[in-house]
Design a protein around this motif. Structure first.
Motif, PDB file in Angstrom:
ATOM      1  N   ASP A   1     -39.802  15.487 -45.243  1.00 27.97           N
ATOM      2  CA  ASP A   1     -39.931  16.389 -46.612  1.00 27.97           C
ATOM      3  C   ASP A   1     -38.975  17.383 -47.145  1.00 27.97           C
ATOM      4  O   ASP A   1     -39.220  18.064 -47.969  1.00 27.97           O
ATOM      5  CB  ASP A   1     -41.187  17.628 -46.098  1.00 27.97           C
ATOM      6  N   ASP A   2     -37.565  17.042 -46.395  1.00 30.06           N
ATOM      7  CA  ASP A   2     -36.579  17.914 -46.971  1.00 30.06           C
ATOM      8  C   ASP A   2     -35.705  17.242 -47.822  1.00 30.06           C
ATOM      9  O   ASP A   2     -34.474  17.521 -47.861  1.00 30.06           O
ATOM     10  CB  ASP A   2     -35.845  18.273 -45.553  1.00 30.06           C
ATOM     11  N   LEU A   3     -35.956  16.235 -48.425  1.00 29.08           N
ATOM     12  CA  LEU A   3     -35.180  15.181 -49.089  1.00 29.08           C
ATOM     13  C   LEU A   3     -34.449  16.085 -50.335  1.00 29.08           C
ATOM     14  O   LEU A   3     -33.281  15.937 -50.354  1.00 29.08           O
ATOM     15  CB  LEU A   3     -35.851  14.047 -49.626  1.00 29.08           C
TER      16      LEU A   3
ATOM     17  N   GLY B   1     -33.999  19.379 -50.461  1.00 27.74           N
ATOM     18  CA  GLY B   1     -33.038  20.072 -49.746  1.00 27.74           C
ATOM     19  C   GLY B   1     -31.918  19.596 -49.697  1.00 27.74           C
ATOM     20  O   GLY B   1     -30.660  20.101 -49.712  1.00 27.74           O
ATOM     21  N   TYR B   2     -31.718  18.453 -49.133  1.00 27.99           N
ATOM     22  CA  TYR B   2     -30.528  17.544 -48.797  1.00 27.99           C
ATOM     23  C   TYR B   2     -29.794  17.291 -49.789  1.00 27.99           C
ATOM     24  O   TYR B   2     -28.623  17.144 -49.776  1.00 27.99           O
ATOM     25  CB  TYR B   2     -30.898  16.339 -47.721  1.00 27.99           C
TER      26      TYR B   2
ATOM     27  N   ALA C   1     -29.584  25.722 -50.510  1.00 27.55           N
ATOM     28  CA  ALA C   1     -30.271  24.713 -49.786  1.00 27.55           C
ATOM     29  C   ALA C   1     -30.091  24.820 -48.409  1.00 27.55           C
ATOM     30  O   ALA C   1     -31.026  24.452 -47.673  1.00 27.55           O
ATOM     31  CB  ALA C   1     -29.362  23.356 -50.206  1.00 27.55           C
TER      32      ALA C   1
ATOM     33  N   SER D   1     -33.035  27.185 -47.316  1.00 33.33           N
ATOM     34  CA  SER D   1     -33.943  26.393 -47.550  1.00 33.33           C
ATOM     35  C   SER D   1     -34.239  25.583 -46.241  1.00 33.33           C
ATOM     36  O   SER D   1     -35.503  25.379 -45.715  1.00 33.33           O
ATOM     37  CB  SER D   1     -34.241  25.966 -48.550  1.00 33.33           C
ATOM     38  N   LEU D   2     -33.139  24.950 -45.638  1.00 27.23           N
ATOM     39  CA  LEU D   2     -33.237  23.894 -44.865  1.00 27.23           C
ATOM     40  C   LEU D   2     -33.530  24.497 -43.157  1.00 27.23           C
ATOM     41  O   LEU D   2     -34.308  23.971 -42.511  1.00 27.23           O
ATOM     42  CB  LEU D   2     -32.046  22.836 -44.711  1.00 27.23           C
TER      43      LEU D   2
ATOM     44  N   THR E   1     -34.758  27.660 -42.853  1.00 28.37           N
ATOM     45  CA  THR E   1     -35.790  28.255 -42.792  1.00 28.37           C
ATOM     46  C   THR E   1     -37.225  27.687 -42.742  1.00 28.37           C
ATOM     47  O   THR E   1     -38.486  27.961 -42.502  1.00 28.37           O
ATOM     48  CB  THR E   1     -36.082  29.271 -43.869  1.00 28.37           C
ATOM     49  N   SER E   2     -37.141  26.116 -43.184  1.00 27.91           N
ATOM     50  CA  SER E   2     -38.353  25.404 -43.394  1.00 27.91           C
ATOM     51  C   SER E   2     -38.471  24.666 -41.897  1.00 27.91           C
ATOM     52  O   SER E   2     -37.855  24.530 -40.941  1.00 27.91           O
ATOM     53  CB  SER E   2     -38.223  24.300 -44.339  1.00 27.91           C
TER      54      SER E   2
END
Length: 69
Positions: free
Chosen positions: A5-7, A9-10, A62, A65-66, A68-69
């Motif tokens: 689900d982090d695509l 963000g990457y 980014a 976000s990565l 903290t998720s």
């Protein structure tokens, strides 16, 4: 899904980091020679630093976000 689900963000991290590094290197280490009349001897400093700042903000955002998720 590829990379989970982090695509997004990457991808933002990759593009932001590339934007930052590329523009900083354009200011710090300009090309060694001028290829023809259309190329500049060095990059426009203000514009390059502004784009580098945008890239840095995107990369930091980014990373945050990565993490903290």
């Amino acid at each position: 899904m590829f990379l989970g689900d982090d695509l997004l963000g990457y991808l933002v991290l990759a593009f932001g980091g590339a934007l930052f590094v590329g523009n900083v290197l354009a200011v710090v280490a300009p090309p060694g020679r001028q290829l023809d009349d259309t190329n500049l001897e060095r990059a426009p400093v203000v514009r390059s630093l502004a784009f580098a700042a945008i890239g840095l903000v995107a990369a930091i955002w980014a990373i945050a976000s990565l993490v903290t998720s």
